[in-house]
Design a protein around this motif. Structure first.
Motif, short mmCIF file in Angstrom:
data_model
loop_
_atom_site.label_atom_id
_atom_site.label_comp_id
_atom_site.label_asym_id
_atom_site.label_seq_id
_atom_site.Cartn_x
_atom_site.Cartn_y
_atom_site.Cartn_z
N ASP A 1 -13.43 -24.93 -16.40
CA ASP A 1 -14.93 -25.57 -16.85
C ASP A 1 -15.52 -26.40 -15.93
N SER A 2 -14.92 -25.81 -14.44
CA SER A 2 -16.59 -26.46 -13.71
C SER A 2 -18.21 -25.26 -13.75
N GLU A 3 -17.25 -23.60 -13.56
CA GLU A 3 -17.84 -22.16 -13.45
C GLU A 3 -19.01 -22.49 -15.00
N ALA A 4 -18.81 -22.77 -16.07
CA ALA A 4 -18.79 -21.96 -17.18
C ALA A 4 -20.10 -22.80 -17.50
N VAL A 5 -21.48 -22.74 -16.83
CA VAL A 5 -22.64 -23.67 -17.88
C VAL A 5 -22.49 -23.55 -19.00
N VAL A 6 -23.52 -21.99 -18.57
CA VAL A 6 -23.52 -22.21 -20.57
C VAL A 6 -22.39 -21.75 -21.37
N PHE B 1 -21.16 -12.64 -8.06
CA PHE B 1 -19.83 -12.56 -8.69
C PHE B 1 -18.72 -13.33 -8.73
N ARG B 2 -18.67 -14.71 -7.64
CA ARG B 2 -18.47 -15.32 -7.91
C ARG B 2 -17.72 -16.04 -8.31
N HIS B 3 -18.99 -16.13 -9.29
CA HIS B 3 -18.89 -17.23 -10.48
C HIS B 3 -18.00 -16.53 -11.59
N LEU B 4 -18.50 -15.05 -11.54
CA LEU B 4 -17.99 -15.00 -12.73
C LEU B 4 -16.58 -14.58 -12.47
N LYS B 5 -16.14 -14.13 -11.86
CA LYS B 5 -14.48 -14.14 -11.66
C LYS B 5 -14.00 -15.78 -11.70
N GLN B 6 -14.39 -16.27 -11.41
CA GLN B 6 -14.07 -18.22 -11.52
C GLN B 6 -14.57 -18.23 -13.13
N THR B 7 -15.48 -17.41 -14.00
CA THR B 7 -15.36 -17.55 -15.30
C THR B 7 -13.94 -16.76 -16.17
N GLY B 8 -13.69 -15.87 -15.51
CA GLY B 8 -12.93 -14.68 -15.95
C GLY B 8 -13.79 -13.81 -16.33
N VAL B 9 -14.85 -13.49 -16.00
CA VAL B 9 -15.24 -12.92 -17.41
C VAL B 9 -16.15 -11.37 -15.35
N ASN B 10 -15.09 -10.64 -15.08
CA ASN B 10 -15.20 -9.73 -13.70
C ASN B 10 -15.83 -9.06 -14.86
N ALA B 11 -17.28 -8.83 -14.02
CA ALA B 11 -18.07 -7.73 -15.38
C ALA B 11 -18.26 -6.07 -14.71
N LEU B 12 -16.63 -6.96 -13.12
CA LEU B 12 -17.26 -5.76 -12.63
C LEU B 12 -16.21 -4.33 -13.69
#
Length: 465
Positions: free
Chosen positions: A232-237, A414-425
């Motif tokens: 909730d805190s990271e998923a700005v878009v 990548f910290r942002h992606l991890k904290q939203t669950g969207v790990n793009a690796l």
């Protein structure tokens, strides 16, 4: 037909790979996909097969190559309720056809001249280059020429009594250098289906296709579960998307549906409940709201809805027809294997006059990350989503935009992606990508910031009365 499971993980999801003519399981023994078992099917002298071998699987993805496209189309009818994705690779459902398949004179010439020598030439022609043939030769099929002749006889002329070819193909991948099924014929044959033309011979990298075009849902669930505390805190878009969805619900009829005491609404992918809470504020206390999510953790502080932990794409198949008045989903369906299948299920499940209110992400989403990692979801463009809308729906509203986010460092991205669950690796047959090597190649823009781009798309559909 024969089959062999070449990768067994204990999963209830299956990739069913139909090999081509003159093949067996050996060239494809290394096929893998995390979260799926893999079964290879071959030998089309007869199209009889006991599909009870697929009984343990609730979801099946079909990948068919060459003559296997025809075999899959003729034999997979009984699997239809569990199949979420169909990918055709260098083949068509009309395998012998001067405009839509292998030219008839080429096919009959192959049959009449079939021998051990001509078979060896065929394998070389299939591979297209000496290097590819050398790799293919390490795991040659073990098939006798007489058997392969019978296989050709079973394919053309086609049987007089047979099922019509199964439709519902999601994607056709066409090798520009295919020397067996001419690329122009394939392009014509797959009109109306999403087509990808690539620089490849007839024998194509099936593992790469599986990695790129079949969603690793098991890993998706794990990553979103880990990211729920910070989502909730990271998923700005994603919050921007939910704000827009709420406004459109209030102006395009969804709020009116929810205000009815007898309304039945379904939210697919409720996550932490950011969109759910907006729906609850709009609904009558007597209206029924059911929430689905792949993570078994219902949204907090919502006691006026029924929660179910499930894969929404497969769970839709079990719903009765006309059982809901509203289907809502925010930033979820990009994780489904078949957008086409999802929309068709929505049409079936909605009552007349019912609405689909949905957001997804489209092609170009996180393009900066995909360019670095070589991984990315098989996203559609907005136009392709619109093309998939089945007859029976009215398109009420569509909205799409691009949203830029910038960070102080590549590590922050990548910290942002991890904290939203969207790990793009991502995760492929080799196990993923090394983060350190990615960070070394991730350069800032001219402003000194590290940017990523989201490309959300919203659509609202109404089922005809």
């Amino acid at each position: 037909m024969q089959y062999k499971i070449v990768s067994s993980t204990g999963s209830d999801r299956l990739i069913l790979f139909f090999a081509g003519w003159a093949m067996d399981w050996r060239p494809f023994a290394s096929l893998r996909r995390h979260g799926y078992d893999v079964m290879v099917v071959w030998n089309y002298r007869s199209f009889d097969i006991d599909w009870s071998c697929t009984a343990p699987y609730r979801e099946i993805c079909i990948v068919a190559w060459s003559m296997g496209v025809y075999a899959a189309s003729m034999t997979s009818h009984s699997l239809a309720t569990r199949v979420t994705r169909r990918i055709a690779v260098n083949g068509t459902t009309t395998p012998v056809d001067n405009r839509l398949g292998i030219p008839e004179n080429v096919f009959t010439g192959t049959r009449q001249g079939l021998s051990e020598r001509s078979l060896h030439k065929f394998y070389r022609r299939v591979c297209g280059s000496r290097d590819v043939f050398a790799r293919f030769s390490e795991n040659l099929p073990q098939r006798c020429v007489e058997e392969l002749g019978e296989e050709l006889d079973a394919i053309f002329p086609p049987p007089l009594l047979s099922n019509p070819p199964a439709g519902g193909w999601d994607l056709a991948i066409i090798g520009r250098e295919d020397a067996i099924f001419p690329a122009a014929n394939q392009w014509r044959a797959w009109e109306g289906v999403r087509r990808i033309m690539c620089d490849a011979p007839h024998y194509i990298d099936i593992q790469q296709i599986i990695d790129r075009h079949i969603i690793d849902k098991q890993t998706v669930g794990v990553r979103f579960g880990r990211g729920q505390a910070t989502y909730d805190s990271e998923a700005v878009v994603q919050r921007e998307v939910v704000d827009c969805l709420e406004k459109l619900c209030r102006t395009q009829g969804a709020a009116d549906i929810l205000a009815k005491p007898a309304a039945r609404a379904l939210e697919i992918g409720c996550g932490t409940g950011s969109f759910t809470r907006r729906l609850v504020r709009m609904k009558d206390p007597g209206a029924y709201l059911e929430l689905w999510d792949v993570v078994d953790n219902p949204p907090a502080d919502i006691d006026s809805a029924t929660f179910r932990c499930c894969d929404g794409e497969t769970a839709m198949r079990s719903l009765p027809a006309a059982s809901f008045d509203l289907i809502a989903s925010a930033s979820t369906v990009q994780w489904f294997n078949s957008p086409r299948g999802f929309l068709r299920e929505c049409l079936r499940v909605l009552a007349p006059g019912g609405l689909v209110v949905c957001s997804t992400f489209t092609r170009g989403n996180l393009a900066e990350i995909s360019a670095l990692t070589g991984h990315g979801l098989p996203l559609l463009s907005p136009a392709e989503w619109i093309d998939l809308v089945p007859d029976g729906f009215e398109i009420v509203e569509t909205r799409g935009w691009r949203s830029d986010m910038s960070f102080d460092s590549a590590t922050d991205v990548f910290r942002h992606l991890k904290q939203t669950g969207v790990n793009a690796l991502g995760r492929d047959a080799e196990g993923g990508v090394n983060l350190r090597s990615i960070l070394r190649r991730y350069y800032p823009d001219l402003d000194g910031r590290y940017h990523i781009t989201y490309v959300p798309f919203i659509f609202i559909l109404r089922k005809w009365q």
